[in-house]
Design a protein around this motif. Structure first.
Motif, PDB file in Angstrom:
ATOM      1  N   ALA A 152      42.930  44.969  33.642  1.00  0.00           N
ATOM      2  CA  ALA A 152      41.716  44.557  34.184  1.00  0.00           C
ATOM      3  C   ALA A 152      41.758  43.263  33.851  1.00  0.00           C
ATOM      4  CB  ALA A 152      40.857  44.607  33.127  1.00  0.00           C
ATOM      5  N   VAL A 153      40.749  42.762  34.780  1.00  0.00           N
ATOM      6  CA  VAL A 153      40.703  41.285  35.285  1.00  0.00           C
ATOM      7  C   VAL A 153      39.949  40.844  34.799  1.00  0.00           C
ATOM      8  CG1 VAL A 153      40.247  39.175  37.195  1.00  0.00           C
ATOM      9  CG2 VAL A 153      41.992  41.247  37.620  1.00  0.00           C
ATOM     10  N   ARG A 154      39.131  40.704  33.948  1.00  0.00           N
ATOM     11  CA  ARG A 154      37.911  40.019  32.493  1.00  0.00           C
ATOM     12  C   ARG A 154      36.612  38.984  33.540  1.00  0.00           C
ATOM     13  NH1 ARG A 154      41.964  40.857  29.276  1.00  0.00           N
ATOM     14  NH2 ARG A 154      41.837  38.247  29.013  1.00  0.00           N
ATOM     15  N   SER A 155      35.926  39.294  32.885  1.00  0.00           N
ATOM     16  CA  SER A 155      34.699  38.395  33.990  1.00  0.00           C
ATOM     17  C   SER A 155      34.979  37.139  33.645  1.00  0.00           C
ATOM     18  CB  SER A 155      33.318  38.559  32.759  1.00  0.00           C
ATOM     19  OG  SER A 155      32.183  37.773  32.876  1.00  0.00           O
ATOM     20  N   GLY A 156      35.015  36.643  34.147  1.00  0.00           N
ATOM     21  CA  GLY A 156      35.137  34.851  34.079  1.00  0.00           C
ATOM     22  C   GLY A 156      36.614  33.931  34.456  1.00  0.00           C
ATOM     23  N   GLN A 157      37.724  35.514  34.666  1.00  0.00           N
ATOM     24  CA  GLN A 157      38.832  35.517  34.885  1.00  0.00           C
ATOM     25  C   GLN A 157      39.235  35.402  36.322  1.00  0.00           C
ATOM     26  OE1 GLN A 157      40.726  38.631  32.991  1.00  0.00           O
ATOM     27  NE2 GLN A 157      42.164  37.214  31.674  1.00  0.00           N
ATOM     28  N   GLN A 158      40.777  35.023  37.223  1.00  0.00           N
ATOM     29  CA  GLN A 158      40.790  34.302  38.501  1.00  0.00           C
ATOM     30  C   GLN A 158      41.929  34.892  38.928  1.00  0.00           C
ATOM     31  OE1 GLN A 158      41.229  31.205  41.268  1.00  0.00           O
ATOM     32  NE2 GLN A 158      38.805  31.330  41.863  1.00  0.00           N
ATOM     33  N   VAL A 159      42.407  35.978  39.445  1.00  0.00           N
ATOM     34  CA  VAL A 159      43.535  35.788  39.833  1.00  0.00           C
ATOM     35  C   VAL A 159      44.315  35.104  41.230  1.00  0.00           C
ATOM     36  CG1 VAL A 159      45.444  37.979  40.027  1.00  0.00           C
ATOM     37  CG2 VAL A 159      44.132  37.716  37.661  1.00  0.00           C
ATOM     38  N   TYR A 160      45.035  34.619  41.650  1.00  0.00           N
ATOM     39  CA  TYR A 160      45.056  34.164  42.967  1.00  0.00           C
ATOM     40  C   TYR A 160      46.819  34.406  43.705  1.00  0.00           C
ATOM     41  CZ  TYR A 160      45.639  30.913  46.773  1.00  0.00           C
ATOM     42  OH  TYR A 160      46.446  30.315  47.904  1.00  0.00           O
ATOM     43  N   THR A 169      46.064  46.750  39.625  1.00  0.00           N
ATOM     44  CA  THR A 169      46.098  47.702  38.969  1.00  0.00           C
ATOM     45  C   THR A 169      44.972  48.568  38.342  1.00  0.00           C
ATOM     46  OG1 THR A 169      47.518  47.917  38.552  1.00  0.00           O
ATOM     47  CG2 THR A 169      47.620  48.946  40.083  1.00  0.00           C
ATOM     48  N   GLY A 170      43.381  47.875  38.653  1.00  0.00           N
ATOM     49  CA  GLY A 170      43.116  48.289  36.861  1.00  0.00           C
ATOM     50  C   GLY A 170      41.162  47.229  38.036  1.00  0.00           C
ATOM     51  N   ALA A 171      40.065  47.705  36.482  1.00  0.00           N
ATOM     52  CA  ALA A 171      39.322  47.112  36.649  1.00  0.00           C
ATOM     53  C   ALA A 171      39.073  45.734  36.945  1.00  0.00           C
ATOM     54  CB  ALA A 171      38.492  47.771  36.219  1.00  0.00           C
ATOM     55  N   ILE A 172      38.181  45.494  37.867  1.00  0.00           N
ATOM     56  CA  ILE A 172      37.666  43.631  37.961  1.00  0.00           C
ATOM     57  C   ILE A 172      36.312  43.586  38.006  1.00  0.00           C
ATOM     58  CG2 ILE A 172      37.344  41.824  39.971  1.00  0.00           C
ATOM     59  CD1 ILE A 172      39.792  43.652  41.176  1.00  0.00           C
ATOM     60  N   ALA A 173      35.998  42.638  36.559  1.00  0.00           N
ATOM     61  CA  ALA A 173      34.987  43.424  35.984  1.00  0.00           C
ATOM     62  C   ALA A 173      34.069  41.899  36.890  1.00  0.00           C
ATOM     63  CB  ALA A 173      34.564  42.772  34.983  1.00  0.00           C
ATOM     64  N   ALA A 176      34.442  38.041  37.532  1.00  0.00           N
ATOM     65  CA  ALA A 176      35.738  38.482  37.770  1.00  0.00           C
ATOM     66  C   ALA A 176      36.001  38.133  39.017  1.00  0.00           C
ATOM     67  CB  ALA A 176      36.520  39.041  36.901  1.00  0.00           C
ATOM     68  N   GLU A 177      36.842  37.024  39.502  1.00  0.00           N
ATOM     69  CA  GLU A 177      37.529  36.583  40.896  1.00  0.00           C
ATOM     70  C   GLU A 177      39.187  37.338  41.129  1.00  0.00           C
ATOM     71  OE1 GLU A 177      35.450  33.615  43.251  1.00  0.00           O
ATOM     72  OE2 GLU A 177      37.188  32.717  42.256  1.00  0.00           O
ATOM     73  N   VAL A 178      39.112  38.203  42.303  1.00  0.00           N
ATOM     74  CA  VAL A 178      41.239  38.493  42.626  1.00  0.00           C
ATOM     75  C   VAL A 178      40.836  37.717  44.274  1.00  0.00           C
ATOM     76  CG1 VAL A 178      41.032  40.352  41.436  1.00  0.00           C
ATOM     77  CG2 VAL A 178      40.273  40.575  43.836  1.00  0.00           C
ATOM     78  N   ILE A 179      41.604  36.541  44.596  1.00  0.00           N
ATOM     79  CA  ILE A 179      41.720  36.148  45.958  1.00  0.00           C
ATOM     80  C   ILE A 179      43.395  36.622  46.841  1.00  0.00           C
ATOM     81  CG2 ILE A 179      41.413  33.360  46.763  1.00  0.00           C
ATOM     82  CD1 ILE A 179      40.358  33.197  44.329  1.00  0.00           C
ATOM     83  N   ALA A 180      43.983  36.031  47.470  1.00  0.00           N
ATOM     84  CA  ALA A 180      45.240  36.545  48.569  1.00  0.00           C
ATOM     85  C   ALA A 180      44.892  36.216  49.758  1.00  0.00           C
ATOM     86  CB  ALA A 180      45.281  37.827  48.262  1.00  0.00           C
ATOM     87  N   ASP A 181      45.930  35.615  49.149  1.00  0.00           N
ATOM     88  CA  ASP A 181      46.234  34.470  51.000  1.00  0.00           C
ATOM     89  C   ASP A 181      46.074  35.540  52.486  1.00  0.00           C
ATOM     90  OD1 ASP A 181      45.694  32.114  49.917  1.00  0.00           O
ATOM     91  OD2 ASP A 181      47.803  31.096  50.234  1.00  0.00           O
ATOM     92  N   GLY A 182      46.492  37.074  52.145  1.00  0.00           N
ATOM     93  CA  GLY A 182      47.127  37.755  52.763  1.00  0.00           C
ATOM     94  C   GLY A 182      46.069  39.185  52.190  1.00  0.00           C
ATOM     95  N   ASN A 183      46.114  40.435  52.620  1.00  0.00           N
ATOM     96  CA  ASN A 183      45.306  41.430  51.801  1.00  0.00           C
ATOM     97  C   ASN A 183      45.219  41.698  50.370  1.00  0.00           C
ATOM     98  OD1 ASN A 183      45.803  42.467  55.119  1.00  0.00           O
ATOM     99  ND2 ASN A 183      47.374  43.195  54.088  1.00  0.00           N
ATOM    100  N   ILE A 184      43.992  42.211  50.108  1.00  0.00           N
ATOM    101  CA  ILE A 184      44.006  42.578  48.730  1.00  0.00           C
ATOM    102  C   ILE A 184      43.707  44.726  48.691  1.00  0.00           C
ATOM    103  CG2 ILE A 184      42.193  43.154  46.463  1.00  0.00           C
ATOM    104  CD1 ILE A 184      41.852  39.893  47.556  1.00  0.00           C
ATOM    105  N   HIS A 185      44.428  45.128  47.918  1.00  0.00           N
ATOM    106  CA  HIS A 185      44.299  46.411  47.606  1.00  0.00           C
ATOM    107  C   HIS A 185      43.852  46.797  45.425  1.00  0.00           C
ATOM    108  CE1 HIS A 185      46.735  47.251  51.283  1.00  0.00           C
ATOM    109  NE2 HIS A 185      47.933  46.196  50.528  1.00  0.00           N
ATOM    110  N   ILE A 186      43.049  47.355  45.980  1.00  0.00           N
ATOM    111  CA  ILE A 186      42.461  47.061  44.237  1.00  0.00           C
ATOM    112  C   ILE A 186      42.033  48.512  44.122  1.00  0.00           C
ATOM    113  CG2 ILE A 186      40.636  47.021  43.014  1.00  0.00           C
ATOM    114  CD1 ILE A 186      39.812  44.554  44.946  1.00  0.00           C
ATOM    115  N   TYR A 187      43.386  49.503  42.731  1.00  0.00           N
ATOM    116  CA  TYR A 187      43.570  50.507  41.963  1.00  0.00           C
ATOM    117  C   TYR A 187      42.603  50.608  41.638  1.00  0.00           C
ATOM    118  CZ  TYR A 187      46.841  50.709  45.978  1.00  0.00           C
ATOM    119  OH  TYR A 187      47.894  50.606  47.737  1.00  0.00           O
ATOM    120  N   GLY A 188      41.511  50.597  41.520  1.00  0.00           N
ATOM    121  CA  GLY A 188      40.040  50.519  40.033  1.00  0.00           C
ATOM    122  C   GLY A 188      38.306  50.083  40.688  1.00  0.00           C
ATOM    123  N   GLY A 189      38.186  50.387  39.677  1.00  0.00           N
ATOM    124  CA  GLY A 189      36.371  49.571  40.665  1.00  0.00           C
ATOM    125  C   GLY A 189      36.394  48.022  40.487  1.00  0.00           C
ATOM    126  N   LEU A 190      36.182  47.797  41.538  1.00  0.00           N
ATOM    127  CA  LEU A 190      35.918  46.116  41.526  1.00  0.00           C
ATOM    128  C   LEU A 190      34.355  46.643  41.720  1.00  0.00           C
ATOM    129  CD1 LEU A 190      36.564  43.496  43.418  1.00  0.00           C
ATOM    130  CD2 LEU A 190      35.596  44.090  44.908  1.00  0.00           C
TER     131      LEU A 190
END
Length: 251
Positions: A152-160, A169-173, A176-190
């Motif tokens: 999981a990516v917890r509230s307040g976290q950022q993954v770049y 591979t997990g939920a993004i609360a 929470a924030e996920v960032i990529a210069d390319g594509n993003i694949h989320i196998y879980g709840g966003l």
């Protein structure tokens, strides 16, 4: 007698929105930004923003710029600098006691309708400020594969994921924030925010297996969701850009 350092100073990935001024009208700017803050206060209230004056025909005088900065503050956002421009912009920033910001993640385009059916959320195009330090991958050499984040990516976290795709591979609360210069694949709840093509790649895509997002963005074009449309909620979706329209469709 031993002494300790008073502080550490480091540079990192920070989310800063860009307010691109189309006309030097402080009252109109305040009204527009207030509307943005009301539409999504959890994203825009007290958000750090850069004032971009590069699209004006002439650089405003100091008094006008001061009024524009105050309009941003009155709307509930926090101006932290001016967008890098000409030598005149640099001199203006010096007089205003503000830094010049040479690069930021997204742009603000209130006059463009960058939203595609079927969702009903109001379009806008700044990127919200991050609330926590990023987990930043080192710069990727050519050919390096995607960055993987397990769990999981917890509230307040950022993954770049810099210079690469991101696979989660997990939920993004919420928050929470996920960032990529390319594509993003989320196998879980966003439930939080996903931003692909962070350095301007308009061909980037976002794939989500359980869509309940606060926000999705590609190359600075983004949409906020106060309420997920019923035909998208909990569904597997993909997001992409068609010109300047951010498209979302079920897989």
């Amino acid at each position: 007698m031993e002494t300790s350092d008073a502080c550490d100073l480091r540079f990192g990935q920070v989310g800063i929105a860009c307010v691109r001024v189309r006309r030097p009208d402080a009252a109109a700017l305040c009204d527009e930004l207030e509307r943005r803050v009301r539409s999504a206060p959890q994203l825009f209230s007290r958000a750090a923003v850069v004032l971009d004056l590069s699209h004006l025909l002439d650089l405003p005088d100091d008094g006008t710029v001061d009024a524009l900065l105050e309009a941003v503050r009155s709307a509930g956002m926090l101006p932290v600098g001016l967008a890098y421009g000409t030598s005149e912009t640099e001199a203006l920033a010096t007089r205003m006691g503000l830094p010049l910001i040479a690069k930021f993640r997204a742009a603000y385009e209130p006059e463009h309708g960058n939203v595609a059916p079927p969702a009903t959320a109001e379009p806008s195009r700044p990127a919200p400020a991050a609330s926590a330090p990023a987990q930043v991958a080192p710069a990727a050499p050519p050919g390096l594969g995607a960055q993987h984040h397990e769990g999981a990516v917890r509230s307040g976290q950022q993954v770049y994921a810099r210079d690469r795709d991101l696979i989660v591979t997990g939920a993004i609360a919420n928050g929470a924030e996920v960032i990529a210069d390319g594509n993003i694949h989320i196998y879980g709840g966003l439930r939080g925010r996903a931003m692909a093509g962070a350095q301007g790649d308009e061909k980037a895509r976002i794939y989500v297996s359980d869509f309940r997002a606060e926000l999705v963005a590609i190359a600075g074009h983004y949409r906020v969701f106060e309420q997920i449309p019923k035909d998208l909620e909990g569904q597997s979706v993909q997001c992409w850009l068609d010109g300047e329209k951010l498209m979302i469709a079920r897989l």
